[in-house]
Design an enzyme around this catalytic site. Structure first.
Site, PDB file in Angstrom:
ATOM      1  N   HIS A  48     -73.433   5.944 -11.492  1.00 36.17           N
ATOM      2  CA  HIS A  48     -72.705   6.505 -10.578  1.00 36.17           C
ATOM      3  C   HIS A  48     -71.305   6.845 -10.888  1.00 36.17           C
ATOM      4  CE1 HIS A  48     -75.480   5.457  -6.978  1.00 36.17           C
ATOM      5  NE2 HIS A  48     -75.540   4.500  -7.858  1.00 36.17           N
ATOM      6  N   ASP A  54     -76.509  11.198  -6.235  1.00 37.08           N
ATOM      7  CA  ASP A  54     -76.930  10.156  -5.387  1.00 37.08           C
ATOM      8  C   ASP A  54     -78.622  10.238  -5.178  1.00 37.08           C
ATOM      9  OD1 ASP A  54     -74.941   8.627  -5.887  1.00 37.08           O
ATOM     10  OD2 ASP A  54     -74.320   8.570  -3.814  1.00 37.08           O
ATOM     11  N   HIS A  58     -80.695   4.357  -3.701  1.00 40.05           N
ATOM     12  CA  HIS A  58     -79.090   3.871  -3.601  1.00 40.05           C
ATOM     13  C   HIS A  58     -78.791   3.246  -2.347  1.00 40.05           C
ATOM     14  CE1 HIS A  58     -74.851   3.327  -4.671  1.00 40.05           C
ATOM     15  NE2 HIS A  58     -74.688   4.361  -3.811  1.00 40.05           N
ATOM     16  N   GLU A 170     -71.546  13.567  -5.942  1.00 43.34           N
ATOM     17  CA  GLU A 170     -70.289  13.223  -5.899  1.00 43.34           C
ATOM     18  C   GLU A 170     -69.459  13.410  -7.186  1.00 43.34           C
ATOM     19  OE1 GLU A 170     -71.414   9.426  -2.856  1.00 43.34           O
ATOM     20  OE2 GLU A 170     -71.609   9.270  -5.082  1.00 43.34           O
TER      21      GLU A 170
END
Length: 206
Positions: A48, A54, A58, A170
């Site tokens: 991460h 993701d 997760h 992300e």
């Protein structure tokens, strides 16, 4: 056609979630020209760290993993929206006038893009916004933070998106990216059975 690199650089001093030392990558030189005829490095890092995707595992016990990743889902037309005016939480009200459509891959540029280090008060996608995106049926959502949510008991943003198999991207770097339409390429590594994967994310556009 221009290539815009929207990935974080991976190195031992990079920003990581909550600045936890355990999440910092380590580089270990295991062969060099002083003692051998070649040069090699071992890298240890949390999946991460940096720019990453993701997978459902997760947040969902028994959820899909990196083994189920379909590469064509990570090469997509994408729409970047500038939400730099949002102070803390992206809500449904921030999204309803953006004409987001089914199967869109949306990327949210926020004031996070001005942060060089980890900001514990980063702007995130709130539960109401996640539910709205899930109802529309988008393909994926990306954000310029190391997490798509924070300070929400039970991780409802992740779970709302994952329940519809919406890609969560992300750790994007969007400071120099304008609102508009692009082609996104963000291929996960071919890792077996994991909950996340680093990606090298780029946008193609004018």
């Amino acid at each position: 056609m221009k290539i815009y690199d929207i990935s974080m650089e991976i190195h031992p001093d990079m920003p990581v979630y909550k600045d936890l030392p355990s999440k910092k990558p380590t580089f270990k030189n295991v062969a060099n020209f002083k003692d051998q005829s070649h040069y090699e490095t071992d890298v240890t890092m949390n999946v991460h760290s940096g720019t990453h995707v993701d997978f459902n595992l997760h947040m969902i016990d028994g959820g899909d993993t990196s083994s189920e990743a379909k590469l064509d889902h990570y090469i997509s037309e994408a729409r970047v929206f500038d939400l730099s005016y949002v102070l803390e939480t992206i809500t449904k009200e921030n999204l309803v006038n953006l004409a987001i459509r089914k199967n869109d891959f949306v990327i949210f540029k926020t004031r996070n893009s001005q942060d060089e280090g980890f900001n514990p008060n980063f702007v995130f996608v709130g539960e109401s916004a996640a539910n709205y995106l899930a109802e529309i049926g988008i393909k994926g959502v990306g954000i310029d933070a190391l997490g798509i949510e924070r300070s929400q008991t039970g991780h409802p943003t992740h779970k709302a998106l994952m329940s519809k198999n919406i890609i969560i991207l992300e750790g994007l770097r969007l400071a120099n990216i304008r609102s508009g339409s692009y082609t996104l390429i963000a291929l996960p590594l071919k890792l077996r059975g994991l909950d996340a994967s680093p990606v090298r994310a780029i946008l193609l556009g004018n």
